[in-house]
Design a protein around this motif. Structure first.
Motif, PDB file in Angstrom:
ATOM      1  N   ARG A  59       0.835  -1.208   0.000  1.00 50.24           N
ATOM      2  CA  ARG A  59       0.000   0.000   0.000  1.00 50.24           C
ATOM      3  C   ARG A  59       0.863   1.248   0.000  1.00 50.24           C
ATOM      4  O   ARG A  59       1.825   1.356   0.731  1.00 50.24           O
ATOM      5  CB  ARG A  59      -0.951   0.001   1.197  1.00 50.24           C
ATOM      6  CG  ARG A  59      -1.987   1.132   1.085  1.00 50.24           C
ATOM      7  CD  ARG A  59      -3.147   0.958   2.026  1.00 50.24           C
ATOM      8  NE  ARG A  59      -3.925  -0.200   1.598  1.00 50.24           N
ATOM      9  CZ  ARG A  59      -4.488  -1.052   2.434  1.00 50.24           C
ATOM     10  NH1 ARG A  59      -4.370  -0.917   3.733  1.00 50.24           N
ATOM     11  NH2 ARG A  59      -5.162  -2.067   1.976  1.00 50.24           N
ATOM     12  N   TRP A  60       0.497   2.188  -0.886  1.00 44.83           N
ATOM     13  CA  TRP A  60       1.168   3.477  -1.090  1.00 44.83           C
ATOM     14  C   TRP A  60       2.553   3.336  -1.715  1.00 44.83           C
ATOM     15  O   TRP A  60       3.238   4.324  -1.917  1.00 44.83           O
ATOM     16  CB  TRP A  60       1.230   4.322   0.189  1.00 44.83           C
ATOM     17  CG  TRP A  60      -0.137   4.556   0.752  1.00 44.83           C
ATOM     18  CD1 TRP A  60      -0.598   4.097   1.949  1.00 44.83           C
ATOM     19  CD2 TRP A  60      -1.224   5.249   0.138  1.00 44.83           C
ATOM     20  NE1 TRP A  60      -1.917   4.462   2.111  1.00 44.83           N
ATOM     21  CE2 TRP A  60      -2.331   5.182   1.012  1.00 44.83           C
ATOM     22  CE3 TRP A  60      -1.403   5.916  -1.075  1.00 44.83           C
ATOM     23  CZ2 TRP A  60      -3.570   5.759   0.729  1.00 44.83           C
ATOM     24  CZ3 TRP A  60      -2.636   6.496  -1.356  1.00 44.83           C
ATOM     25  CH2 TRP A  60      -3.695   6.417  -0.456  1.00 44.83           C
ATOM     26  N   ARG A  61       2.979   2.106  -2.024  1.00 42.86           N
ATOM     27  CA  ARG A  61       4.289   1.884  -2.653  1.00 42.86           C
ATOM     28  C   ARG A  61       4.146   1.446  -4.102  1.00 42.86           C
ATOM     29  O   ARG A  61       4.889   1.877  -4.964  1.00 42.86           O
ATOM     30  CB  ARG A  61       5.075   0.807  -1.914  1.00 42.86           C
ATOM     31  CG  ARG A  61       5.455   1.193  -0.524  1.00 42.86           C
ATOM     32  CD  ARG A  61       6.203   0.081   0.135  1.00 42.86           C
ATOM     33  NE  ARG A  61       6.405   0.425   1.543  1.00 42.86           N
ATOM     34  CZ  ARG A  61       6.984  -0.334   2.402  1.00 42.86           C
ATOM     35  NH1 ARG A  61       7.437  -1.505   2.045  1.00 42.86           N
ATOM     36  NH2 ARG A  61       7.123   0.047   3.651  1.00 42.86           N
ATOM     37  N   ARG A  97       1.370  -0.347  -7.271  1.00 46.30           N
ATOM     38  CA  ARG A  97       0.090  -0.843  -7.762  1.00 46.30           C
ATOM     39  C   ARG A  97       0.288  -2.348  -7.909  1.00 46.30           C
ATOM     40  O   ARG A  97       1.412  -2.817  -8.098  1.00 46.30           O
ATOM     41  CB  ARG A  97      -0.233  -0.202  -9.104  1.00 46.30           C
ATOM     42  CG  ARG A  97      -0.442   1.290  -8.970  1.00 46.30           C
ATOM     43  CD  ARG A  97      -0.497   1.996 -10.325  1.00 46.30           C
ATOM     44  NE  ARG A  97      -0.596   3.412 -10.080  1.00 46.30           N
ATOM     45  CZ  ARG A  97       0.452   4.244 -10.019  1.00 46.30           C
ATOM     46  NH1 ARG A  97       1.676   3.795 -10.221  1.00 46.30           N
ATOM     47  NH2 ARG A  97       0.280   5.519  -9.758  1.00 46.30           N
ATOM     48  N   GLY A 139      -4.993  -0.285  -6.853  1.00 46.24           N
ATOM     49  CA  GLY A 139      -4.251   0.967  -6.829  1.00 46.24           C
ATOM     50  C   GLY A 139      -3.346   1.055  -5.614  1.00 46.24           C
ATOM     51  O   GLY A 139      -3.414   0.226  -4.699  1.00 46.24           O
ATOM     52  N   LYS A 140      -2.504   2.080  -5.609  1.00 49.52           N
ATOM     53  CA  LYS A 140      -1.598   2.283  -4.476  1.00 49.52           C
ATOM     54  C   LYS A 140      -2.365   2.499  -3.178  1.00 49.52           C
ATOM     55  O   LYS A 140      -1.847   2.238  -2.100  1.00 49.52           O
ATOM     56  CB  LYS A 140      -0.664   3.461  -4.730  1.00 49.52           C
ATOM     57  CG  LYS A 140       0.435   3.156  -5.722  1.00 49.52           C
ATOM     58  CD  LYS A 140       1.414   4.308  -5.831  1.00 49.52           C
ATOM     59  CE  LYS A 140       2.584   3.957  -6.722  1.00 49.52           C
ATOM     60  NZ  LYS A 140       3.592   5.031  -6.763  1.00 49.52           N
ATOM     61  N   ASP A 141      -3.609   2.954  -3.271  1.00 53.46           N
ATOM     62  CA  ASP A 141      -4.433   3.169  -2.081  1.00 53.46           C
ATOM     63  C   ASP A 141      -5.052   1.883  -1.547  1.00 53.46           C
ATOM     64  O   ASP A 141      -5.708   1.870  -0.510  1.00 53.46           O
ATOM     65  CB  ASP A 141      -5.529   4.195  -2.372  1.00 53.46           C
ATOM     66  CG  ASP A 141      -6.527   3.731  -3.433  1.00 53.46           C
ATOM     67  OD1 ASP A 141      -6.365   2.628  -4.005  1.00 53.46           O
ATOM     68  OD2 ASP A 141      -7.474   4.491  -3.710  1.00 53.46           O
ATOM     69  N   GLY A 142      -4.840   0.763  -2.258  1.00 50.97           N
ATOM     70  CA  GLY A 142      -5.359  -0.526  -1.806  1.00 50.97           C
ATOM     71  C   GLY A 142      -6.725  -0.874  -2.356  1.00 50.97           C
ATOM     72  O   GLY A 142      -7.245  -1.948  -2.074  1.00 50.97           O
ATOM     73  N   GLY A 143      -7.313   0.002  -3.156  1.00 45.79           N
ATOM     74  CA  GLY A 143      -8.643  -0.253  -3.711  1.00 45.79           C
ATOM     75  C   GLY A 143      -8.595  -0.912  -5.077  1.00 45.79           C
ATOM     76  O   GLY A 143      -7.661  -0.709  -5.850  1.00 45.79           O
ATOM     77  N   LYS A 196      -9.349  -1.315  -8.823  1.00 47.98           N
ATOM     78  CA  LYS A 196      -9.579  -0.347  -9.897  1.00 47.98           C
ATOM     79  C   LYS A 196     -10.144  -0.993 -11.152  1.00 47.98           C
ATOM     80  O   LYS A 196     -10.795  -0.333 -11.947  1.00 47.98           O
ATOM     81  CB  LYS A 196      -8.276   0.380 -10.261  1.00 47.98           C
ATOM     82  CG  LYS A 196      -7.550   0.993  -9.077  1.00 47.98           C
ATOM     83  CD  LYS A 196      -8.409   2.002  -8.346  1.00 47.98           C
ATOM     84  CE  LYS A 196      -7.665   2.589  -7.160  1.00 47.98           C
ATOM     85  NZ  LYS A 196      -8.486   3.421  -6.322  1.00 47.98           N
ATOM     86  N   MET A 221      -5.153   7.491 -13.676  1.00 42.70           N
ATOM     87  CA  MET A 221      -5.304   7.710 -12.232  1.00 42.70           C
ATOM     88  C   MET A 221      -4.621   9.023 -11.820  1.00 42.70           C
ATOM     89  O   MET A 221      -3.524   9.324 -12.299  1.00 42.70           O
ATOM     90  CB  MET A 221      -4.670   6.553 -11.456  1.00 42.70           C
ATOM     91  CG  MET A 221      -5.345   5.230 -11.655  1.00 42.70           C
ATOM     92  SD  MET A 221      -4.416   3.920 -10.779  1.00 42.70           S
ATOM     93  CE  MET A 221      -5.382   2.494 -11.228  1.00 42.70           C
ATOM     94  N   MET A 236      -2.982   9.894  -9.137  1.00 42.94           N
ATOM     95  CA  MET A 236      -1.652   9.717  -8.561  1.00 42.94           C
ATOM     96  C   MET A 236      -0.619   9.464  -9.660  1.00 42.94           C
ATOM     97  O   MET A 236       0.489   9.985  -9.617  1.00 42.94           O
ATOM     98  CB  MET A 236      -1.649   8.568  -7.542  1.00 42.94           C
ATOM     99  CG  MET A 236      -0.393   8.529  -6.687  1.00 42.94           C
ATOM    100  SD  MET A 236      -0.417   7.207  -5.451  1.00 42.94           S
ATOM    101  CE  MET A 236      -1.822   7.653  -4.464  1.00 42.94           C
TER     102      MET A 236
END
Length: 136
Positions: free
Chosen positions: A28-30, A32, A97-101, A103, A122, A124
């Motif tokens: 997460r946040w690192r 996709r 996605g990087k946010d964990g959701g 897509k 996206m 980001m």
């Protein structure tokens, strides 16, 4: 001081437990993630997805896209499927996605062009491209 150290230990244990429940948490946040789920290594969808991604490794790296496979019935595969609510008996490809959701979810292998277009749209990723193009 002892309370501080104990607090750090508890935080580390809590993080470890969270990561065990969510196999995607470490990315997460690192990065996709493209999760490819198949009932077996011989699955035609899995083979097609691997073949499609092979020639575009640079594009995957440029977009910080990591591929994780949930193949068979092992504990890692089961945990990934449980986290994403995927059926164990069918092929699925899920872009996270990087946010964990989630897509993009597909019952067919996802062509690289579709993956890249989805990622490049996206917010980001747009920021990443702007930052990269305005760099030194």
């Amino acid at each position: 001081m002892r309370a501080f150290v104990a607090g750090l230990c508890l935080a580390a244990l809590a993080f470890g437990a969270s990561a065990a429940r969510d196999p995607l948490a470490a990315q997460r946040w690192r990065s996709r993630i493209l999760v490819v789920s198949a009932p077996s290594a011989g699955d035609a969808g899995l083979k097609a997805q691997r073949a499609a991604l092979g020639p575009v490794r640079d594009g995957l790296a440029e977009r910080n896209l990591v591929v994780m496979e949930a193949v068979g019935t092992g504990p890692e595969a089961t945990a990934l499927r449980k986290r994403l609510r995927l059926p164990p008996e069918a092929f699925r490809a899920v872009l996270i996605g990087k946010d964990g959701g989630s897509k993009l979810v597909s019952e067919e292998p996802i062509p690289p062009q579709t993956l890249f277009a989805t990622i490049d749209a996206m917010p980001m990723r747009k920021d990443e491209m702007r930052t990269r193009s305005s760099g030194p």
